[in-house]
Design an enzyme around this catalytic site. Structure first.
Site, mmCIF file in Angstrom:
data_model
loop_
_atom_site.group_PDB
_atom_site.id
_atom_site.type_symbol
_atom_site.label_atom_id
_atom_site.label_comp_id
_atom_site.label_asym_id
_atom_site.label_seq_id
_atom_site.Cartn_x
_atom_site.Cartn_y
_atom_site.Cartn_z
ATOM 1 N N LYS A 1 41.516 51.584 37.953
ATOM 2 C CA LYS A 1 42.429 50.738 38.713
ATOM 3 C C LYS A 1 43.307 50.055 37.673
ATOM 4 C CE LYS A 1 42.780 46.747 41.786
ATOM 5 N NZ LYS A 1 42.056 45.646 42.486
ATOM 6 N N TYR B 1 38.397 48.877 35.788
ATOM 7 C CA TYR B 1 39.409 47.992 36.353
ATOM 8 C C TYR B 1 40.083 47.245 35.208
ATOM 9 C CZ TYR B 1 41.326 44.215 39.338
ATOM 10 O OH TYR B 1 42.138 43.311 39.980
ATOM 11 N N TYR C 1 36.917 37.087 29.427
ATOM 12 C CA TYR C 1 36.565 35.916 28.623
ATOM 13 C C TYR C 1 35.976 36.294 27.261
ATOM 14 C CZ TYR C 1 35.212 31.236 27.260
ATOM 15 O OH TYR C 1 35.108 30.063 26.576
ATOM 16 N N ARG D 1 44.020 38.729 34.429
ATOM 17 C CA ARG D 1 42.825 37.943 34.750
ATOM 18 C C ARG D 1 41.779 37.960 33.633
ATOM 19 N NH1 ARG D 1 42.128 35.984 40.037
ATOM 20 N NH2 ARG D 1 43.653 36.747 41.536
ATOM 21 N N ILE E 1 44.593 50.578 44.995
ATOM 22 C CA ILE E 1 43.648 49.605 45.554
ATOM 23 C C ILE E 1 44.484 48.370 45.836
ATOM 24 C CG2 ILE E 1 41.599 48.199 45.155
ATOM 25 C CD1 ILE E 1 40.493 50.447 43.420
ATOM 26 N N THR F 1 38.288 41.249 43.327
ATOM 27 C CA THR F 1 38.884 39.927 43.141
ATOM 28 C C THR F 1 39.372 39.363 44.471
ATOM 29 O OG1 THR F 1 39.625 40.605 40.947
ATOM 30 C CG2 THR F 1 40.643 38.641 41.875
#
Length: 292
Positions: A162, A133, A107, A138, A204, A44
């Site tokens: 992550k 992740y 989404y 997000r 990370i 990202t």
């Protein structure tokens, strides 16, 4: 490869709307000189959402070539389209990345069964170690520890996660359900130290783009059981961590690198330059820490 310690979620420098290869290579080399434990291209923070597939592949290839095996390269390769994630993961493997970072589908908001099948499908086509992740801020999807445990049981390539929820109870549950060998990395710079305390392996990081040695030193101090030093570094970085989110990531961290003279001031729409008032606040923090 040891997947522990401080991994930088690398920004992607641009110049005239192209990948700035020279600046990118210099940034990676500086990270290595500063002692970073690993790097993550095309996450990202690397503005992967606005990279074309060819640019995505270019960024990974440059990174792998520059690193030359000195630290692990964990390449961002996820998508909310399983077919697309397979393609990007295949390229990451073929380019020489040591592992892939695969975001949970955003989404679409799949069910837990859909999440498991997504990662099974990728692994069936491309066998490379990968990190899940989990970043519900997000994706609007929080993959719970029992689902993570299912993925780990059914997909041997899933070697770690992550974890960017900032929820330490959830992190603790992941460690408990998946075992100590499952590599849990923080995706939240504010919670690296407490995550390590419940069995995490590292981070990370966004802020390590500008202070790689500091984040490396925090992880190293904790691993060496020097808790006082780890706590000191944690609080020394706190203001910088807050500053990296004065606006949407990666706007503040790229602006910081511009002010440090490392990259050009260029973003991809819909990201735009930092608001002047926030940039002034950012400068105060960077000056206080001796970075500019």
């Amino acid at each position: 490869m040891q997947f522990s310690g401080a991994f930088t979620a690398l920004v992607t420098p641009f110049k005239n709307n192209q990948i700035d290869e020279e600046a990118y290579r210099k940034l990676i080399e500086w990270q290595l000189e500063q002692g970073i434990d690993g790097v993550v291209p095309c996450g990202t923070t690397g503005e992967s959402a606005t990279l074309s597939h060819e640019e995505h592949k270019q960024v990974i290839s440059i990174c792998v070539d520059q690193v030359k095996g000195r630290v692990p390269v964990v390449a961002g390769a996820g998508s909310n389209c399983t077919k697309e994630a397979i393609e990007l993961t295949r390229y990451a493997r073929d380019a020489g990345a040591n592992a892939a970072l695969l975001i949970t589908p955003y989404y679409n908001k799949p069910t837990p069964d859909g999440v498991v099948e997504h990662f099974k499908a990728i692994a069936a086509e491309v066998s490379i170690p990968f990190f899940i992740y989990n970043v519900p801020g997000r994706t609007s999807l929080n993959v719970m520890p029992d689902t993570i445990a299912r993925i780990v049981k059914e997909v041997p390539e899933a070697i770690g996660i992550k974890e960017a929820t900032g929820n330490l109870k959830q992190v603790s549950d992941v460690v408990e359900e998946c075992g100590p060998d499952f590599v849990v990395l923080s995706g939240d710079d504010f919670t690296v130290l407490p995550l390590l305390s419940v069995g995490g392996h590292g981070v990370i990081s966004v802020v390590s783009n500008i202070v790689p040695n500091m984040m490396h030193s925090l992880c190293k101090a904790y691993a060496e059981k020097d808790l006082d030093n780890a706590k000191r570094i944690h609080f020394e970085m706190a203001a910088l961590c807050r500053a990296m989110f004065f606006e949407t990531n990666p706007i503040p961290v790229k602006t910081s690198l511009v002010l440090m003279g490392k990259i050009q001031p260029e973003f991809r729409l819909p990201l735009v330059p930092m608001r002047p008032e926030n940039q002034e606040k950012l400068k105060v923090v960077l000056k206080d820490k001796g970075l500019i």
